[in-house]
Design a protein around this motif. Sequence first.
Motif, PDB file in Angstrom:
ATOM      1  N   VAL A   4      66.488 -16.831   8.931  1.00 53.31           N
ATOM      2  CA  VAL A   4      66.112 -15.419   9.024  1.00 53.31           C
ATOM      3  C   VAL A   4      67.032 -14.682   9.995  1.00 53.31           C
ATOM      4  CG1 VAL A   4      64.275 -13.841   9.715  1.00 53.31           C
ATOM      5  CG2 VAL A   4      63.711 -15.912   8.448  1.00 53.31           C
ATOM      6  N   GLN A  89      60.999  -2.120   7.170  1.00 51.95           N
ATOM      7  CA  GLN A  89      59.618  -2.147   6.671  1.00 51.95           C
ATOM      8  C   GLN A  89      59.336  -3.482   6.008  1.00 51.95           C
ATOM      9  OE1 GLN A  89      58.557   2.024   4.849  1.00 51.95           O
ATOM     10  NE2 GLN A  89      60.595   1.462   4.199  1.00 51.95           N
ATOM     11  N   GLU A  90      60.288  -3.926   5.200  1.00 50.96           N
ATOM     12  CA  GLU A  90      60.040  -5.156   4.461  1.00 50.96           C
ATOM     13  C   GLU A  90      60.151  -6.377   5.364  1.00 50.96           C
ATOM     14  OE1 GLU A  90      61.727  -7.104   1.430  1.00 50.96           O
ATOM     15  OE2 GLU A  90      63.782  -7.187   2.133  1.00 50.96           O
ATOM     16  N   VAL A  91      60.994  -6.282   6.392  1.00 52.07           N
ATOM     17  CA  VAL A  91      61.102  -7.391   7.330  1.00 52.07           C
ATOM     18  C   VAL A  91      59.762  -7.581   8.049  1.00 52.07           C
ATOM     19  CG1 VAL A  91      62.335  -8.289   9.325  1.00 52.07           C
ATOM     20  CG2 VAL A  91      63.558  -6.919   7.638  1.00 52.07           C
ATOM     21  N   LEU A  92      59.112  -6.457   8.336  1.00 50.52           N
ATOM     22  CA  LEU A  92      57.848  -6.526   9.069  1.00 50.52           C
ATOM     23  C   LEU A  92      56.702  -7.123   8.262  1.00 50.52           C
ATOM     24  CD1 LEU A  92      57.933  -3.206  11.061  1.00 50.52           C
ATOM     25  CD2 LEU A  92      57.952  -5.508  11.981  1.00 50.52           C
ATOM     26  N   VAL A  93      56.733  -6.982   6.937  1.00 48.85           N
ATOM     27  CA  VAL A  93      55.640  -7.566   6.151  1.00 48.85           C
ATOM     28  C   VAL A  93      56.008  -8.959   5.632  1.00 48.85           C
ATOM     29  CG1 VAL A  93      54.691  -5.342   5.452  1.00 48.85           C
ATOM     30  CG2 VAL A  93      56.351  -6.468   3.972  1.00 48.85           C
ATOM     31  N   ALA A  94      57.224  -9.427   5.983  1.00 44.98           N
ATOM     32  CA  ALA A  94      57.651 -10.755   5.536  1.00 44.98           C
ATOM     33  C   ALA A  94      57.079 -11.832   6.457  1.00 44.98           C
ATOM     34  CB  ALA A  94      59.173 -10.827   5.518  1.00 44.98           C
ATOM     35  N   PRO A  95      56.904 -13.034   5.903  1.00 49.78           N
ATOM     36  CA  PRO A  95      56.334 -14.114   6.719  1.00 49.78           C
ATOM     37  C   PRO A  95      57.383 -14.710   7.653  1.00 49.78           C
ATOM     38  CG  PRO A  95      56.781 -14.900   4.504  1.00 49.78           C
ATOM     39  CD  PRO A  95      57.159 -13.463   4.524  1.00 49.78           C
ATOM     40  N   VAL A  96      57.824 -13.948   8.615  1.00 51.05           N
ATOM     41  CA  VAL A  96      58.833 -14.457   9.552  1.00 51.05           C
ATOM     42  C   VAL A  96      58.333 -14.304  10.977  1.00 51.05           C
ATOM     43  CG1 VAL A  96      60.753 -13.945   8.017  1.00 51.05           C
ATOM     44  CG2 VAL A  96      60.049 -12.232   9.652  1.00 51.05           C
ATOM     45  N   ARG A  98      58.077 -13.149  14.635  1.00 53.07           N
ATOM     46  CA  ARG A  98      58.509 -11.846  15.171  1.00 53.07           C
ATOM     47  C   ARG A  98      59.747 -11.968  16.060  1.00 53.07           C
ATOM     48  NH1 ARG A  98      55.912  -8.771  11.527  1.00 53.07           N
ATOM     49  NH2 ARG A  98      56.263 -10.706  10.408  1.00 53.07           N
TER      50      ARG A  98
END
Lengths: 264, 320
Positions: A4, A89-96, A98
Amino acid sequence: MIGVIHVLAKRELVRFFRQPHRVVGSLAQPLIFWVLLGSGFGASFRAPTMTDVSYMEYFYPGILMMLMLFSSIFSTITLIEDRNQGLLQEVLVAPVPRIAIVLGKVSGAMSVAMLQCLVLLAAAPFLGFQPGFLGGLLLLLGLILSSLGFTALGFLIAWRMESTAGYHAVMSIFLMPMWLLSGAIFPLENLPTWLWSVMIINPATHALKLVRMPLYEEPMTLLSDSTFLVSLGVALFWAIACLWLAMKRVERADCGAPLTQGVE
Amino acid sequence: MIVVENVSHRYPGNRKTPGRTALRSVDLSLESGSFFMLTGPNGGGKSTLFKILCGIQRPSEGRIFIDGQDALASPDTIRRSIGVVFQHPALDKHLTVHENLAIHAGLYGIPKTELDARIKDSLSWTGLEERLDETVESLSGGLARQVELVKVLLHRPKILLMDEPSTGLDPGSRRAFRKTVNQIRLDMGITVLMTSHIFSEAEHADRVAIIKDGKLLANDHPDTLRASIGSEMVIISTDDMDAVEQTLAHHTEISVQRHTDHLRITGGNVVHILEDVLEKHRSRIRQLAIKRPTLEDVYVRITGRTLQETEENAQLEKTS
């Protein structure tokens, strides 16, 4: 997690190279600064402690540091738009994790800053600096460490900002004094005590030492020089502290307030 | 299946803005594989509920279960099973289509070897095959939306959340997008939750919910909602609203809603109402219409505002 960080850092680099005006602008600005300020001040200004150094030479590490500082901090400005209407936005809702979001952005921005610094570093031999391989390595380490800290600081401040204009305003309050009071333009000697104390707690002062000292001293002497080691420690502490705070900032999802709070 | 249980949310205030309660004890449940449309005036709580479902906001109170799992307790598991399309495209417009898709793959841990096969799979319905190496900036709005849809489907989510996905699309692209989403839903058996202002988009919806002032005011099948205001309704525009309204007040069995330039009448015997109004006010009537209620009429009836009034209100809020 490494994957990531890599994906996010690579994005920063690709973006940088895809905007040629950014590449040119970011390199031209410090060069112009250096040549104009260096020759202008050099003609009329000479501190009593600088008998054997030309001003152009004195100013060189300061310009290198400025390039690193500005590039690091302003790279985070993209966070503001990215967060509300962009990729973030999409990074924040991804299972990664923080922390990977912070490290991805910060290491990408740091790499961009380092590429720019390397271009300016190529001028070092022409000024008579011969830091050698080990010295060069120490110099780079100092730059990387400081850049991580300042990028993380930018991240921390940009995260909650609503507008890029606001960010510019806040950063110029921080950034200019930090650079001016780092010893980049005038030496840290014979100063009023209050100014000296401000300079000594300024992380940019220590970043500058990490850049300047390897240009003048042997690597082995450096590693036993307490001034250098203290600056290294400060830079390390600063980087870890800012990264940690940035992670906490991202981790803290916007939480709802208790329902009764502020209700009349 | 998604279950929203007694969710309330209050935005904390600061020195400049006082706190605001955006959701009040909302209960919802979505069957797996269904198409759910969430609508309501701006500032009514739609976006807040959307953000909570995406996991970028934590509610003040309440619980959310996705396929039996507590979404608030284990956000990472949930993140894996949802795909989110935001109102503003979550794409890097300086990067190419393929680069954007690769970032998504990287974030969701999709192996590089599998990425191209998955992209190829999902491109069949798009117009993107030839344009993978172009930057997103150079694509039309409709195509950029397609990129986004391909992207969020790459990790094969079980739930698709979309916030006003047709914003900025022309009617043609909007129709195409809607058709595609429905096809994907049926093919892949995913649950779709979408917020929207556009009622024609509810044609495939299994449920439409209206949320206003943080409360869920309606939540039913579109047909049931339409039936709730009868099979016919009357709309009258007139120069003298007061006089007509007074006449209408004699009909106790009907309900009258007054808007800026017209009256909306539901219930009662349409022929009787028309006879009465025409007899007394013929010269003042500008327009008179009998219509079968649409979802938009249901929305107006429930929220008390027409879409135009909703928008004007939003404009006012922005400027003040």
